[in-house]
Design a protein around this motif. Sequence first.
Motif, short mmCIF file in Angstrom:
data_model
loop_
_atom_site.label_atom_id
_atom_site.label_comp_id
_atom_site.label_asym_id
_atom_site.label_seq_id
_atom_site.Cartn_x
_atom_site.Cartn_y
_atom_site.Cartn_z
N THR A 165 16.93 1.54 -12.72
CA THR A 165 15.96 0.51 -13.10
C THR A 165 15.94 -0.62 -12.08
OG1 THR A 165 16.38 1.03 -15.42
CG2 THR A 165 15.26 -1.04 -14.96
N LYS A 166 17.12 -1.05 -11.65
CA LYS A 166 17.19 -2.12 -10.65
C LYS A 166 16.58 -1.68 -9.33
CE LYS A 166 21.39 -4.32 -12.37
NZ LYS A 166 22.80 -4.60 -12.07
N LEU A 167 16.88 -0.45 -8.93
CA LEU A 167 16.40 0.05 -7.65
C LEU A 167 14.89 0.25 -7.61
CD1 LEU A 167 19.21 2.58 -6.75
CD2 LEU A 167 18.79 0.36 -5.71
N GLN A 168 14.30 0.61 -8.73
CA GLN A 168 12.85 0.82 -8.77
C GLN A 168 12.11 -0.46 -8.41
OE1 GLN A 168 12.25 2.36 -12.72
NE2 GLN A 168 12.30 4.49 -12.02
N GLY A 169 12.60 -1.57 -8.87
CA GLY A 169 11.94 -2.85 -8.59
C GLY A 169 12.05 -3.27 -7.14
N THR A 170 13.18 -3.02 -6.54
CA THR A 170 13.39 -3.48 -5.17
C THR A 170 12.96 -2.46 -4.12
OG1 THR A 170 15.65 -2.66 -5.17
CG2 THR A 170 15.32 -4.95 -5.85
N ALA A 171 12.73 -1.24 -4.50
CA ALA A 171 12.41 -0.20 -3.52
C ALA A 171 11.12 -0.49 -2.77
CB ALA A 171 12.33 1.17 -4.20
N GLU A 219 9.62 -3.35 -2.24
CA GLU A 219 9.79 -4.51 -1.36
C GLU A 219 10.54 -4.14 -0.09
OE1 GLU A 219 11.83 -7.43 -3.63
OE2 GLU A 219 10.39 -7.37 -5.27
N ASN A 220 11.58 -3.38 -0.25
CA ASN A 220 12.42 -3.03 0.88
C ASN A 220 11.77 -2.02 1.83
OD1 ASN A 220 14.42 -4.72 -0.04
ND2 ASN A 220 15.50 -3.11 -1.14
N GLN A 246 10.82 -0.36 7.48
CA GLN A 246 10.03 0.27 8.53
C GLN A 246 10.00 -0.61 9.78
OE1 GLN A 246 6.26 1.00 6.64
NE2 GLN A 246 6.88 3.01 5.88
N GLU A 247 9.85 -1.90 9.59
CA GLU A 247 9.81 -2.81 10.73
C GLU A 247 11.16 -2.86 11.45
OE1 GLU A 247 8.62 -6.56 9.16
OE2 GLU A 247 6.73 -5.77 8.35
#
Length: 142
Positions: free
Chosen positions: A35-41, A43-44, A49-50
């Motif tokens: 659940t935590k990772l889904q929210g930040t994925a 954005e990250n 990529q940059e």
Amino acid sequence: MTLATKLRGSKAVYAGAGAVDLAVEKLREVPVHVTKLQGTAKENASRLQETAKENATRLQQNAKELQDKVDTKDLPGAAVAYMTHLGTRVAEVIDELAARGKTVVNRVEAVVPEISEPKPTPRAKAATAKKTAQTAAKKAGS
């Protein structure tokens, strides 16, 4: 001595029980982490990529510099030191898992009464009797 009694004294059994207990503990934490990772994925992803492009060029430069600095004569000694450390760490982990497993086994023993050897079924008794009779007949015929 029952099979359960024989297995109870084995460090491998305790280590296995400890590993299973640790795995169950970590699996229970998975939904929270997902659940935590889904929210930040999302954005990250764009930031990664940059930075990946920038890091690729830096890594190529660093690899060229390190190739010049590495002395191949040092590699065997470094490998031995690494493997010695790794062996020590593996032994520590097995001991930790065995201690955890011993706790789990003792906790289960307090809840579940001693498991006895399985009693033979009537079919198994008949098969054993038949084999005994066949063996006796062969000996008598010899």
